[in-house]
Design a protein around this motif. Structure first.
Motif, PDB file in Angstrom:
ATOM      1  N   VAL A 438      34.833  36.945  27.360  1.00  0.00           N
ATOM      2  CA  VAL A 438      33.860  37.105  28.447  1.00  0.00           C
ATOM      3  C   VAL A 438      34.255  38.283  29.327  1.00  0.00           C
ATOM      4  CG1 VAL A 438      32.813  36.021  30.471  1.00  0.00           C
ATOM      5  CG2 VAL A 438      33.384  34.626  28.468  1.00  0.00           C
ATOM      6  N   LEU A 439      33.274  39.104  29.697  1.00  0.00           N
ATOM      7  CA  LEU A 439      33.474  40.181  30.674  1.00  0.00           C
ATOM      8  C   LEU A 439      32.881  39.732  32.002  1.00  0.00           C
ATOM      9  CD1 LEU A 439      33.755  41.708  27.890  1.00  0.00           C
ATOM     10  CD2 LEU A 439      32.884  43.730  29.085  1.00  0.00           C
ATOM     11  N   LEU A 440      33.679  39.755  33.041  1.00  0.00           N
ATOM     12  CA  LEU A 440      33.223  39.385  34.383  1.00  0.00           C
ATOM     13  C   LEU A 440      33.054  40.643  35.217  1.00  0.00           C
ATOM     14  CD1 LEU A 440      32.696  37.292  36.660  1.00  0.00           C
ATOM     15  CD2 LEU A 440      35.153  37.396  37.146  1.00  0.00           C
ATOM     16  N   ARG A 464      39.215  30.209  35.087  1.00  0.00           N
ATOM     17  CA  ARG A 464      40.596  29.931  35.494  1.00  0.00           C
ATOM     18  C   ARG A 464      41.245  28.862  34.598  1.00  0.00           C
ATOM     19  NH1 ARG A 464      39.415  28.959  40.254  1.00  0.00           N
ATOM     20  NH2 ARG A 464      39.225  26.694  40.115  1.00  0.00           N
ATOM     21  N   GLU A 465      40.481  27.852  34.199  1.00  0.00           N
ATOM     22  CA  GLU A 465      41.049  26.734  33.457  1.00  0.00           C
ATOM     23  C   GLU A 465      41.122  26.984  31.951  1.00  0.00           C
ATOM     24  OE1 GLU A 465      38.371  23.648  34.476  1.00  0.00           O
ATOM     25  OE2 GLU A 465      38.926  23.626  36.611  1.00  0.00           O
ATOM     26  N   ARG A 466      40.171  27.701  31.386  1.00  0.00           N
ATOM     27  CA  ARG A 466      40.054  27.789  29.927  1.00  0.00           C
ATOM     28  C   ARG A 466      40.254  29.184  29.351  1.00  0.00           C
ATOM     29  NH1 ARG A 466      37.592  23.182  27.815  1.00  0.00           N
ATOM     30  NH2 ARG A 466      37.905  21.484  29.290  1.00  0.00           N
ATOM     31  N   PHE A 467      40.424  30.190  30.226  1.00  0.00           N
ATOM     32  CA  PHE A 467      40.531  31.565  29.743  1.00  0.00           C
ATOM     33  C   PHE A 467      41.751  32.243  30.347  1.00  0.00           C
ATOM     34  CE2 PHE A 467      36.191  30.446  28.996  1.00  0.00           C
ATOM     35  CZ  PHE A 467      35.744  31.221  27.938  1.00  0.00           C
ATOM     36  N   THR A 468      42.143  33.352  29.757  1.00  0.00           N
ATOM     37  CA  THR A 468      43.221  34.168  30.308  1.00  0.00           C
ATOM     38  C   THR A 468      42.770  35.615  30.387  1.00  0.00           C
ATOM     39  OG1 THR A 468      45.556  34.772  30.076  1.00  0.00           O
ATOM     40  CG2 THR A 468      44.258  34.679  28.052  1.00  0.00           C
ATOM     41  N   VAL A 469      43.289  36.347  31.340  1.00  0.00           N
ATOM     42  CA  VAL A 469      42.906  37.749  31.553  1.00  0.00           C
ATOM     43  C   VAL A 469      43.638  38.637  30.565  1.00  0.00           C
ATOM     44  CG1 VAL A 469      42.937  39.675  33.176  1.00  0.00           C
ATOM     45  CG2 VAL A 469      42.426  37.370  33.992  1.00  0.00           C
ATOM     46  N   VAL A 470      42.891  39.515  29.881  1.00  0.00           N
ATOM     47  CA  VAL A 470      43.512  40.475  28.960  1.00  0.00           C
ATOM     48  C   VAL A 470      43.276  41.921  29.385  1.00  0.00           C
ATOM     49  CG1 VAL A 470      43.439  38.907  26.995  1.00  0.00           C
ATOM     50  CG2 VAL A 470      41.484  40.407  27.431  1.00  0.00           C
ATOM     51  N   GLU A 471      42.273  42.162  30.206  1.00  0.00           N
ATOM     52  CA  GLU A 471      41.997  43.512  30.737  1.00  0.00           C
ATOM     53  C   GLU A 471      41.447  43.355  32.145  1.00  0.00           C
ATOM     54  OE1 GLU A 471      42.391  46.580  29.635  1.00  0.00           O
ATOM     55  OE2 GLU A 471      42.702  46.423  27.471  1.00  0.00           O
ATOM     56  N   ASP A 472      41.789  44.308  33.020  1.00  0.00           N
ATOM     57  CA  ASP A 472      41.279  44.260  34.388  1.00  0.00           C
ATOM     58  C   ASP A 472      41.165  45.693  34.908  1.00  0.00           C
ATOM     59  OD1 ASP A 472      40.389  43.323  36.799  1.00  0.00           O
ATOM     60  OD2 ASP A 472      42.364  42.858  37.598  1.00  0.00           O
ATOM     61  N   ARG A 473      39.947  46.136  35.172  1.00  0.00           N
ATOM     62  CA  ARG A 473      39.717  47.500  35.653  1.00  0.00           C
ATOM     63  C   ARG A 473      38.950  47.445  36.978  1.00  0.00           C
ATOM     64  NH1 ARG A 473      39.635  50.707  30.892  1.00  0.00           N
ATOM     65  NH2 ARG A 473      41.291  49.885  29.548  1.00  0.00           N
ATOM     66  N   GLN A 474      39.363  48.248  37.940  1.00  0.00           N
ATOM     67  CA  GLN A 474      38.659  48.379  39.209  1.00  0.00           C
ATOM     68  C   GLN A 474      38.322  49.850  39.424  1.00  0.00           C
ATOM     69  OE1 GLN A 474      39.921  45.958  42.611  1.00  0.00           O
ATOM     70  NE2 GLN A 474      41.642  45.215  41.385  1.00  0.00           N
ATOM     71  N   VAL A 475      37.070  50.099  39.738  1.00  0.00           N
ATOM     72  CA  VAL A 475      36.625  51.472  39.921  1.00  0.00           C
ATOM     73  C   VAL A 475      35.515  51.516  40.964  1.00  0.00           C
ATOM     74  CG1 VAL A 475      35.069  51.236  37.925  1.00  0.00           C
ATOM     75  CG2 VAL A 475      35.655  53.516  38.764  1.00  0.00           C
ATOM     76  N   ARG A 476      35.707  52.334  41.970  1.00  0.00           N
ATOM     77  CA  ARG A 476      34.681  52.603  42.990  1.00  0.00           C
ATOM     78  C   ARG A 476      34.029  51.334  43.539  1.00  0.00           C
ATOM     79  NH1 ARG A 476      31.484  57.862  40.402  1.00  0.00           N
ATOM     80  NH2 ARG A 476      33.273  59.282  40.369  1.00  0.00           N
ATOM     81  N   GLY A 477      34.836  50.390  43.967  1.00  0.00           N
ATOM     82  CA  GLY A 477      34.303  49.220  44.636  1.00  0.00           C
ATOM     83  C   GLY A 477      33.852  48.088  43.743  1.00  0.00           C
ATOM     84  N   ARG A 478      33.933  48.270  42.425  1.00  0.00           N
ATOM     85  CA  ARG A 478      33.557  47.201  41.492  1.00  0.00           C
ATOM     86  C   ARG A 478      34.693  46.932  40.504  1.00  0.00           C
ATOM     87  NH1 ARG A 478      27.265  46.148  40.820  1.00  0.00           N
ATOM     88  NH2 ARG A 478      26.768  46.365  43.041  1.00  0.00           N
ATOM     89  N   VAL A 480      35.681  45.003  36.597  1.00  0.00           N
ATOM     90  CA  VAL A 480      35.340  44.317  35.362  1.00  0.00           C
ATOM     91  C   VAL A 480      36.628  43.740  34.782  1.00  0.00           C
ATOM     92  CG1 VAL A 480      35.445  46.498  34.066  1.00  0.00           C
ATOM     93  CG2 VAL A 480      34.307  44.505  33.076  1.00  0.00           C
ATOM     94  N   THR A 481      36.613  42.451  34.533  1.00  0.00           N
ATOM     95  CA  THR A 481      37.771  41.732  34.013  1.00  0.00           C
ATOM     96  C   THR A 481      37.402  41.092  32.698  1.00  0.00           C
ATOM     97  OG1 THR A 481      38.439  41.201  36.293  1.00  0.00           O
ATOM     98  CG2 THR A 481      39.525  39.975  34.528  1.00  0.00           C
ATOM     99  N   VAL A 482      38.248  41.277  31.696  1.00  0.00           N
ATOM    100  CA  VAL A 482      38.007  40.714  30.349  1.00  0.00           C
ATOM    101  C   VAL A 482      38.839  39.449  30.197  1.00  0.00           C
ATOM    102  CG1 VAL A 482      38.053  41.134  27.884  1.00  0.00           C
ATOM    103  CG2 VAL A 482      37.595  43.042  29.445  1.00  0.00           C
ATOM    104  N   TYR A 483      38.156  38.355  29.850  1.00  0.00           N
ATOM    105  CA  TYR A 483      38.814  37.059  29.635  1.00  0.00           C
ATOM    106  C   TYR A 483      38.720  36.671  28.164  1.00  0.00           C
ATOM    107  CZ  TYR A 483      38.773  36.224  34.714  1.00  0.00           C
ATOM    108  OH  TYR A 483      38.969  36.290  36.076  1.00  0.00           O
ATOM    109  N   GLU A 484      39.802  36.094  27.636  1.00  0.00           N
ATOM    110  CA  GLU A 484      39.770  35.535  26.292  1.00  0.00           C
ATOM    111  C   GLU A 484      40.116  34.057  26.368  1.00  0.00           C
ATOM    112  OE1 GLU A 484      42.212  37.673  23.583  1.00  0.00           O
ATOM    113  OE2 GLU A 484      40.858  39.405  23.487  1.00  0.00           O
ATOM    114  N   ARG A 485      39.486  33.286  25.489  1.00  0.00           N
ATOM    115  CA  ARG A 485      39.656  31.833  25.471  1.00  0.00           C
ATOM    116  C   ARG A 485      41.090  31.457  25.117  1.00  0.00           C
ATOM    117  NH1 ARG A 485      35.898  27.725  24.399  1.00  0.00           N
ATOM    118  NH2 ARG A 485      36.898  25.705  24.750  1.00  0.00           N
ATOM    119  N   LEU A 486      41.684  30.538  25.852  1.00  0.00           N
ATOM    120  CA  LEU A 486      43.036  30.071  25.564  1.00  0.00           C
ATOM    121  C   LEU A 486      43.045  29.341  24.232  1.00  0.00           C
ATOM    122  CD1 LEU A 486      44.035  28.636  29.065  1.00  0.00           C
ATOM    123  CD2 LEU A 486      45.009  30.647  27.948  1.00  0.00           C
ATOM    124  N   GLY A 487      44.087  29.607  23.437  1.00  0.00           N
ATOM    125  CA  GLY A 487      44.224  28.881  22.167  1.00  0.00           C
ATOM    126  C   GLY A 487      43.347  29.455  21.073  1.00  0.00           C
TER     127      GLY A 487
END
Length: 487
Positions: A438-440, A464-478, A480-487
């Motif tokens: 998932v991309l947030l 928070r409960e079922r996913f973990t962060v694998v990528e996190d980018r911040q640019v110009r006030g916004r 995007v965080t990439v989550y992958e399912r645990l397990g």
């Protein structure tokens, strides 16, 4: 030197030089490094809809901006969607306002006052911000300049001129005030400002009656919009209550305007730059502050048009300085206004550069779209927190091709809204549990606010409960965080 230029040529230079000067300021860095922030994104995505869909949306949201959206829809249809099409109307509008204030200044205080006023308007920091903004506030400023110019021409017409000759200008005055009200009905605060001018110059009974009639016509024409838009007041519920520190900026502006009025040294009952400029600066600011005691509405952009009054007072002060200097130093007098404007432009260079940088706005919807395009994979899902951050996908749909917007139940077009309608928290949770990646898309940490909507709380809890962060980018006030399912 300019003192030898004919009166006719001076008349053309009075408005043409400020117009071209302001256009040049507006075209400088117009794209802001190809950035578009959230308010402009609303204009962009609504203007791209068919006119019928825009009209349907106005029944639910943003009715107050309806005329502006329809105008931009027409321009996007003719010239295409781009940052130039989005912002050039504001550039031309401020340039028109500068031309109007220059003509007012020349009529009331002479050539140099008019030229100085017109050149000053585009340099004012508040005007610099909205000079390159894809929103309606610059257009309202142009209307304020035109309506004030019309009023001045009516008040200064020669005694004995047949009254019937004035009705076309009174009609133009009423129409201009009405159009401004349809762009932003708080612009009706210009009417009490003009009333103060009428009182200041001891206008006759006929002048008062005509002003009241045409002003009342404008109010009546805008009243349906005012009443209808009051039902959409949730759109301004985020504006904080009025506090004393919010009045510091307007207080400084009023002090500067007072100095300009003093330099004009007006006599009571004489139409002067002070009689026009000081009410135009002060009354909208004070009026909006008063309204904000009932409902928080105090934002400088709602009374941007009052800067026309400030520019006029600055021009009056410059004109007085030229008159004082001319008898002893005629050459220096000719150079005074260009010199002061040049020094002011250099002194304000950090401000000017700052207003043209993406960091001058709270975010950039285009930059984060580029990050989404780089990070996404086929089959990924996307979430937006809050839902209004979906504007990134609406303005840059290609960047989101292949992503499933799993929280969306009804698109913005189908729901006649700006951001669409999302599923209930249980539906969002169920959809999320079926995803592996998932991309947030949300706000950057420094501008993000805690989630308040139950839907957003549900999104955060599942991630928070079922996913973990694998990528996190911040640019110009916004962000995007990439989550992958645990397990």
């Amino acid at each position: 030197m300019l003192c030898h230029i004919s009166a006719a040529r001076r008349g053309h230079l009075t408005w043409l030089v400020p117009f071209l000067w302001t256009v040049a300021l507006g075209l400088w860095g117009l794209s802001r490094q190809d950035s578009v922030w959230r308010d402009e994104a609303a204009t962009w995505q609504v203007a791209g809809r068919p006119a019928g869909e825009i009209w349907a949306m106005l029944g639910n949201v943003d009715a107050v901006h309806g005329l502006y959206y329809l105008l931009m829809h027409g321009l996007f249809g003719v010239f295409g969607a781009s940052t130039t099409t989005l912002r050039l109307p504001s550039v031309l509008a401020v340039a028109a306002a500068a031309a109007c204030v220059a003509l007012i200044g020349r009529r009331l205080a002479g050539f140099w006052a008019g030229l100085g006023a017109g050149l000053a308007l585009g340099l004012l920091p508040a005007v610099q911000f909205y000079l390159q903004e894809g929103r309606p506030y610059a257009l309202v400023a142009a209307g304020a300049g035109l309506s004030t110019l019309l009023l001045v021409s009516l008040l200064s017409r020669q005694p004995g001129r047949p009254g019937r000759r004035a009705w076309p200008r009174w009609t133009a005055y009423g129409i201009t005030v009405l159009v401004c009200a349809l762009l932003n009905w708080l612009s009706l605060l210009i009417l009490p400002a003009h009333a103060v001018t009428l009182w200041w110059v001891r206008a006759g009974r006929g002048g008062w009656l005509r002003w009241a009639a045409y002003g009342a016509g404008a109010v009546a024409g805008a009243l349906p919009l005012i009443l209808f838009s009051r039902g959409q007041s949730d759109q301004v519920s985020w504006i904080p209550p009025l506090t004393w520190h919010m009045l510091i900026g307007p207080g400084i502006l009023l002090a500067i305007g007072g100095l300009g009025a003093w330099a004009d040294r007006p006599d009571r009952a004489r139409l002067s730059a002070a009689a026009v400029g000081l009410p135009l600066l002060a009354v909208p600011q004070l009026g909006l502050a008063g309204l904000s005691l009932v409902q928080p509405l105090f934002l400088d952009r709602y009374v941007l048009f009052s800067m026309v009054g400030l520019a006029l007072l600055i021009g009056a002060a410059l004109g007085a300085a030229v008159r004082a200097c001319a008898p002893r130093f005629p050459t220096a007098a000719d150079l005074l206004v260009p010199g002061v404007v040049g020094v002011a432009a250099l002194a304000l260079l950090p401000v000017e550069l700052g207003k043209r940088a993406p960091a001058s706005r709270v975010d950039d919807v285009l930059a984060v779209a580029g990050e989404v395009a780089r990070l996404k994979r086929d089959g990924d899902a996307v979430l937006f927190v809050p839902a209004a951050r979906r504007d990134t996908a609406l303005v840059s749909p290609d960047a989101f091709t292949g992503l499933a917007d799993i929280a969306l139940a009804s698109t913005p077009v189908a729901s006649d809204t700006l951001k669409g309608e999302e599923s209930d928290p249980a539906g969002i949770r169920a959809a999320l549990l079926g995803q592996r990646r998932v991309l947030l898309v949300t706000d950057a940490a420094k501008v993000a606010k805690p989630a308040s909507a139950e839907r957003d709380k549900a999104k955060a809890a599942v991630l928070r409960e079922r996913f973990t962060v694998v990528e996190d980018r911040q640019v110009r006030g916004r962000r995007v965080t990439v989550y992958e399912r645990l397990g």
